[in-house]
Write an enzyme that holds these catalytic residues in place. Sequence first.
Site, short mmCIF file in Angstrom:
data_model
loop_
_atom_site.label_atom_id
_atom_site.label_comp_id
_atom_site.label_asym_id
_atom_site.label_seq_id
_atom_site.Cartn_x
_atom_site.Cartn_y
_atom_site.Cartn_z
N ASP A 162 0.82 -1.21 0.00
CA ASP A 162 0.00 0.00 0.00
C ASP A 162 0.86 1.26 0.00
O ASP A 162 0.54 2.24 -0.66
CB ASP A 162 -0.96 0.02 1.20
CG ASP A 162 -1.73 1.34 1.22
OD1 ASP A 162 -2.53 1.55 0.30
OD2 ASP A 162 -1.49 2.17 2.11
N ARG A 169 -0.31 6.34 -6.70
CA ARG A 169 -1.65 6.89 -7.01
C ARG A 169 -1.66 8.39 -6.84
O ARG A 169 -2.31 9.12 -7.59
CB ARG A 169 -2.69 6.25 -6.08
CG ARG A 169 -3.00 4.80 -6.44
CD ARG A 169 -3.78 4.12 -5.33
NE ARG A 169 -4.98 4.83 -4.97
CZ ARG A 169 -5.48 4.89 -3.74
NH1 ARG A 169 -4.88 4.28 -2.73
NH2 ARG A 169 -6.57 5.56 -3.49
N SER A 184 -6.93 0.37 0.52
CA SER A 184 -5.75 1.01 1.09
C SER A 184 -5.93 1.24 2.59
O SER A 184 -5.08 0.86 3.41
CB SER A 184 -5.53 2.35 0.36
OG SER A 184 -4.61 3.16 1.05
N1 URA Z 1 -6.11 7.25 2.91
C1 URA Z 1 -5.45 6.12 2.66
O1 URA Z 1 -4.78 5.57 3.52
N2 URA Z 1 -5.55 5.58 1.44
C2 URA Z 1 -6.28 6.14 0.45
O2 URA Z 1 -6.34 5.59 -0.62
C3 URA Z 1 -6.96 7.34 0.74
C4 URA Z 1 -6.85 7.87 1.99
#
Ligand code: URA
Length: 426
Positions: A162, A169, A184
Amino acid sequence: MMDAIEVIRAKRDAGELTTGQIDWVIDAYTRGEVADEQMSALAMAILLNGMNRREIADWTQAMIRSGERMDWSGLDRATADKHSTGGVGDKITLPLAPVVAACGAYVPQLSGRGLGHTGGTLDKLESIPGWRASLSNGEMLGVLRSAGAVVCAAGSGLAPADKKLYALRDVTGTVESIPLIASSIMSKKIAEGTGALVLDVKVGSGAFMKTPETARELAETMVALGTDAGVRTVALLTAMDRPLGRTVGNALEVEESVEVLAGGGPEDVVELTVRLAQEMLEAAGISGKDPAKALVDGSAMDAWRRMVAAQGGDPDALLPRAAETLTVEVPESGVLTRLDAYAVGLAAWRLGAGRARKEDPVSFGAGVTLHAKPGDLVRAGQPLLTLHADETARFERALAALEGGYAVGTVSEDQLPLIIDRVTAT
Ligand code: URA
């Protein structure tokens, strides 16, 4: 042997990814075998074509398996945590973690830093002189045992897939996808090992989700992921069309949180803290405790002081203040009909409270103080906002962010209720 191009093509053509494909692509990406450009293409295909519940669950589990999973089952009390999808002036974790600890649960919370117009809990706490965000797992356990709550940065071993994907992202326009946001957030929260989880899904201009409908879809997706992973999970949808409380900015928000822990503070911050605490305690199976009482009898304040001190912070230290201030006055007498969360968040960011790139420093003293909230009667010339910054040069762009961000009228306009809805597992 799988092939990244095949996986990308399948999602590009709106197909369903198999469990095997998802497991492979997350693992290969974490190891560097799938390149950033390939993962960006896949993330964009997911943003455009979505994923079904099974795919999202597989994606989340694969990200959890990319790293370590913490385990608090050896502790003598139930664990509960809260996650907010992020807003303006959202300092709730600061009073909430100690209040829930004072009511008998352990709160092991891994938090993040702010990016863009929303603030991060770690940046706020770091404005307390000496306070440390990075703890080893052993230190985290020690703080949890001694203070009942710990708020710290996620170590590099937790959901590394992640970490890598979120950074990608962020720079490829692929943040705003419900499957990617839900997986995520939940991969980190499930890997963190909490037994109960309350999600605060923000709705409005200052939030990711602009409407109650999209927020509900995100909440339902996350509640299902948590429940399926054995975490007792509920979500509240809460208002983020205006800022929460009367301060936006790191040290300013710590000050306001301490007021709440001393039994005072703004009504909306107190109401949301108490409601989220009740939800956390219920999800953790703890009954007969009143969080509102813990805020006024000093027990939450005691837990806060222990928590701050256990992480090297001085709870009595003076907090940093910005060198310069500028007052924005109410333009005409009437009712404040609008004070837009995004406009205030952007102004605070431009004043130095936030960062443009994740390696940038923040100004602890910068931010905005609100002297009125929507629905309040206001008089021409009275202070509406105080802007705080380290350099006067920052005021011009902050004022530009606020243009059109507030309005005074003759009748109150409808605003979102503070607590819009509650979402539980179906
Ligand atoms: N917070 C996160 O940890 N991940 C996301 O994709 C968006 C907000």
